[in-house]
Enzyme design. Structure first.
Site, short mmCIF file in Angstrom:
data_model
loop_
_atom_site.label_atom_id
_atom_site.label_comp_id
_atom_site.label_asym_id
_atom_site.label_seq_id
_atom_site.Cartn_x
_atom_site.Cartn_y
_atom_site.Cartn_z
CG ASP A 51 48.02 33.23 27.75
OD1 ASP A 51 47.92 34.36 27.20
OD2 ASP A 51 48.97 32.38 27.56
CG HIS A 102 51.68 40.75 30.65
ND1 HIS A 102 52.71 41.18 30.14
CD2 HIS A 102 51.92 39.46 31.13
CE1 HIS A 102 53.78 40.12 29.86
NE2 HIS A 102 53.09 39.04 30.57
CB SER A 113 44.49 32.67 40.70
OG SER A 113 44.14 33.38 41.69
#
Length: 418
Positions: free
Chosen positions: A219, A277, A379
């Site tokens: 995201d 991911h 980050s």
């Protein structure tokens, strides 16, 4: 009243007012506010007193009123918690905030990421002024940033930090229905921050039967270029940003394989789901760790001659994907307040009670599976593919050409192997 009535008694008491101020970052004194509007002095605000508060001219001109209106427009006051934090915003709501403009892929709207004034001017002061950039890149600044991040991390690991979770959820209008564990089950704030999610339900994998589709690693606010060299033309301004410096002098990676390769920047903000991911499937052939500084990954710093990506603490994971995909590198970039990360191979069989499976060299990983997590803060994940392998989706490319990041969800399609 329902939004901030955490104990369910249909009133807002003094403690709930303090939580509301903390959650919305209101600089005023909550006790003074409470005394002003608690007309019957019973230690709580009932619905009638709240209505009078809303009608008060001084209140209507306050930062709190503006924050509450913004929360209402986001859908936070009528149960629509699935709505994205920034969806539909086309102009600045808070005069006390600065913004970063972003294109929301799902709506096509130009949305804004709000940054409190004091944060904005601190970043501008540190990274805009040449002398200050030299100071912030000094060994002393590196030490101070590391100490500050460790101290904040220790605080977020403490059991008492769990008390900050409810206010954080309200502030960012988070949908907790997607989580493996409910908020009260987390032992501290950092455990909540690195929370797992039922991604198969809430972040379904794009084209699950087509392994040539490359998916977003997080995201995030995403940018991409067909060549890593193009990223330095108007976005990354660090004078030492090269593939060699990004991998570090001790790296065993074959750099020639990736020269001029396709490049992705996926920037995470504090409110985001903070696990990342795998964008493609493959075999893990190298895992390297580089200690370093903890500069911010905010565009204010990236767009200035500060070597963030090549100086910050980071992990490098190389995947051997085979076929026409070739190889791929994931760079895990730590940042201010994010001094720690964990690398994972896949989700646990019982994610409600177990952490994901730790990553080791030799593991085979699957596109869309969880690859790691950050602790508190925001980050970045960088992706690098071999040259001429990936054709990125046109809408993202056009946004990059207009100097906009694209607001993405993890496991959404970002391109295809060609």
């Amino acid at each position: 009243v329902k939004t901030f009535d955490t104990n369910g008694d249909s009133f807002i008491d003094r403690r709930e007012v303090s939580e509301m101020f903390a959650g919305l970052n209101i600089p005023d004194d909550p006790d003074s506010f409470f005394e002003k509007f608690d007309e019957n002095k019973d230690g709580k605000l009932d619905e009638q007193e709240v209505v009078k508060m809303l009608e008060n001219a001084d209140f209507q001109g306050s930062v709190l009123a503006t924050q509450l209106m913004a929360l209402y427009l986001r859908g936070g006051l009528h149960g629509d918690f699935a709505r994205h934090l920034m969806s539909g915003f086309t102009h600045k709501h808070l005069p006390s905030n600065k913004v970063i403009n972003i294109k929301d892929r799902r709506t096509g709207l130009l949305v804004q990421e709000f940054i409190p004034n004091y944060v904005w001017y601190s970043l501008k002061l540190m990274y805009d002024v040449k002398l200050n950039r030299a100071v912030v890149q000094s060994k002393l600044a590196h030490t101070l940033l590391a100490q500050m991040s460790r101290a904040r991390g220790d605080k977020m690991d403490a059991p008492q930090s769990a008390a900050e979770i409810p206010a954080f959820i309200r502030q960012h209008n988070l949908d907790t229905r997607s989580l493996h564990r409910q908020p009260e089950a987390f032992k501290n704030f950092n455990d909540f921050f690195a929370r797992g999610m039922d991604v198969d339900v809430y972040r379904p994998l794009a084209q699950p039967d087509d392994d040539t589709v490359v998916v977003s690693p997080a995201d995030c606010r995403l940018m991409c270029w067909s060549s890593i060299l193009d990223s330095t033309k108007f976005w990354i301004k660090g004078s030492k940003f090269t593939l060699s410096n990004l991998c570090g002098p001790k790296s065993k990676i074959d750099l020639k394989r990736y020269e001029g390769g396709s490049f992705v920047i996926a920037r995470l903000a504090p409110q985001d789901y903070h696990r990342w991911h795998y964008p493609v499937s493959g075999k893990v052939v190298k895992v390297e760790h580089i200690d370093g500084a903890l500069y911010t990954v905010n565009p204010i710093a990236i767009n200035k001659p500060v070597d963030v990506y090549t100086t910050n603490k980071r992990a490098i994971v190389e995947l051997e994907c085979g076929g026409k995909i070739g190889n791929c590198i994931m760079f895990v970039i730590a940042a201010t307040m994010v001094g720690s990360y964990r690398l994972w191979r896949t989700e646990a069989k019982q994610p409600v009670v177990e952490d994901p499976v730790p990553l080791e060299v030799g593991h085979t990983v699957t596109r869309g599976d969880v690859a790691g997590e950050f602790r508190f803060g925001g980050s970045t994940i960088l992706l690098l593919f071999e040259p001429n392998k990936v054709k990125f989706d046109l809408d993202i490319v056009r946004n990059v050409e207009s100097k906009f990041e694209t607001l993405m969800q993890v496991r959404d399609r970002i391109g295809r192997i060609q």
